[in-house]
Scaffold this active site. Structure first.
Site, PDB file in Angstrom:
ATOM      1  N   PRO A  20       0.836  -1.132  -0.074  1.00 26.02           N
ATOM      2  CA  PRO A  20       0.025   0.113   0.069  1.00 26.02           C
ATOM      3  C   PRO A  20       0.714   1.386   0.087  1.00 26.02           C
ATOM      4  O   PRO A  20       0.502   2.386  -0.483  1.00 26.02           O
ATOM      5  CB  PRO A  20      -0.909   0.000   1.264  1.00 26.02           C
ATOM      6  CG  PRO A  20       0.041  -1.105   2.154  1.00 26.02           C
ATOM      7  CD  PRO A  20       0.609  -2.058   1.302  1.00 26.02           C
ATOM      8  N   TYR A  21       1.984   0.917   0.492  1.00 19.12           N
ATOM      9  CA  TYR A  21       2.802   2.523   0.587  1.00 19.12           C
ATOM     10  C   TYR A  21       3.265   2.656  -0.858  1.00 19.12           C
ATOM     11  O   TYR A  21       3.414   3.889  -1.159  1.00 19.12           O
ATOM     12  CB  TYR A  21       3.926   1.910   1.563  1.00 19.12           C
ATOM     13  CG  TYR A  21       5.242   3.280   1.630  1.00 19.12           C
ATOM     14  CD1 TYR A  21       4.964   4.473   2.133  1.00 19.12           C
ATOM     15  CD2 TYR A  21       6.629   2.626   1.264  1.00 19.12           C
ATOM     16  CE1 TYR A  21       6.163   5.197   2.405  1.00 19.12           C
ATOM     17  CE2 TYR A  21       7.331   3.450   1.298  1.00 19.12           C
ATOM     18  CZ  TYR A  21       7.306   4.871   1.808  1.00 19.12           C
ATOM     19  OH  TYR A  21       8.402   5.503   1.883  1.00 19.12           O
ATOM     20  N   VAL A  22       3.682   1.601  -1.512  1.00 14.70           N
ATOM     21  CA  VAL A  22       4.173   1.743  -2.741  1.00 14.70           C
ATOM     22  C   VAL A  22       3.133   2.289  -3.730  1.00 14.70           C
ATOM     23  O   VAL A  22       3.472   3.250  -4.401  1.00 14.70           O
ATOM     24  CB  VAL A  22       4.955   0.632  -3.220  1.00 14.70           C
ATOM     25  CG1 VAL A  22       5.142   0.383  -4.817  1.00 14.70           C
ATOM     26  CG2 VAL A  22       6.169   0.101  -2.653  1.00 14.70           C
ATOM     27  N   LYS A  47       2.787   6.066  -2.908  1.00 14.06           N
ATOM     28  CA  LYS A  47       3.935   6.902  -3.415  1.00 14.06           C
ATOM     29  C   LYS A  47       4.153   6.904  -4.611  1.00 14.06           C
ATOM     30  O   LYS A  47       4.444   8.040  -5.586  1.00 14.06           O
ATOM     31  CB  LYS A  47       5.291   6.328  -2.553  1.00 14.06           C
ATOM     32  CG  LYS A  47       5.284   6.601  -1.138  1.00 14.06           C
ATOM     33  CD  LYS A  47       5.424   8.163  -0.819  1.00 14.06           C
ATOM     34  CE  LYS A  47       5.543   8.335   0.591  1.00 14.06           C
ATOM     35  NZ  LYS A  47       5.855   9.988   1.039  1.00 14.06           N
TER      36      LYS A  47
END
Length: 258
Positions: free
Chosen positions: A155-157, A160
């Site tokens: 989810p971070y990738v 971002k």
């Protein structure tokens, strides 16, 4: 003469880590600085530190995952100082999740902090710059993991990587307004937040920094003050006409193979 003399700089997520380092560097280079964060204690402590050193600083409490609060933070700075000349989006959520175990709630948290907050902060800041018909600069702190990243950062990738697209889109849209917007894909960096992450999610000991540094090409993790100097350069007129660039600030080379 400082690189940011008489500039009003808003650093979102500026109460600790990379954001705090950017705030310190901006004050050192002559800027008036506002920092946002969810927790008053570190934010107010940083403002006290900067003020004691002769700078002018403001803390604005804000949860940047809330679009209204992201926009209101910009409005508060404009109300206090009359304008926003430079914006840095450095807030970040790095909690872990894979494609298979990420819940909708975790996904929404990452989108909120890592993409929605920057989007609406940029919306408000650019509106101020365009409304005053004056140039401005924005730097988004992104991540080298946005190129693909580890499986536990799904989810971070996703969020971002979206910020990379937003950076380029907004830079293109507002180049004729002379608003320059760039991004920095930072690598593994020694911050308070990373220390908590390593200990919480990976069972790291107090010596994890030394162990990690020994495995890196330059023999050290990225340092917040070094990143801050680069960000100040991008915010300043010294970086010329550069806009829409997303720069890999890392010691690993994309596409390089051993």
């Amino acid at each position: 003469m400082g690189l940011l003399d008489d500039k009003v700089v808003l650093v979102n997520g500026g109460s600790q880590g990379v954001g705090a380092a950017i705030a310190r560097a901006a004050v050192r280079e002559g800027a008036v600085v506002a920092v946002t964060g969810r927790r008053p204690e570190p934010g107010e402590a940083l403002v006290e530190e900067l003020t004691a050193a002769g700078g002018k600083a403001l803390y604005v409490r804000a949860d940047l995952s809330d679009a209204a609060q992201a926009k209101d933070a910009v409005a508060r700075v404009v109300q206090t100082y009359g304008r926003v000349d430079c914006l840095v989006n450095s807030a970040g959520l790095t909690s872990r999740g894979t494609l298979l175990d990420t819940t909708p709630e975790l996904f929404d948290q990452h989108i909120g902090v890592n993409l929605k907050g920057p989007f609406f902060a940029m919306q408000a800041a650019v509106a101020d710059m365009v409304g005053r018909e004056t140039p401005g600069t924005i730097v988004n702190i992104i991540t080298s993991s946005a190129h693909g990243g580890q499986p536990f950062l799904a989810p971070y990738v996703a969020a971002k990587a979206g910020l990379i697209g937003l950076t380029r889109n907004a830079a293109h849209a507002h180049r004729w307004d002379r608003v320059r917007i760039n991004g920095l894909n930072i690598g593994w960096t020694a911050t308070e937040g990373e220390d908590a992450t390593q200990k919480t999610f990976h069972g790291a000991g107090d010596d994890w920094r030394d162990e990690a540094a020994a495995k890196l090409p330059m023999g050290k993790l990225g340092q917040p003050d070094e990143i801050a100097d680069f960000v100040v350069f991008l915010l300043s007129d010294r970086s010329g006409v550069v806009t829409g660039s997303v720069i890999d600030w890392d010691q690993n080379v994309l596409g390089g193979l051993d």
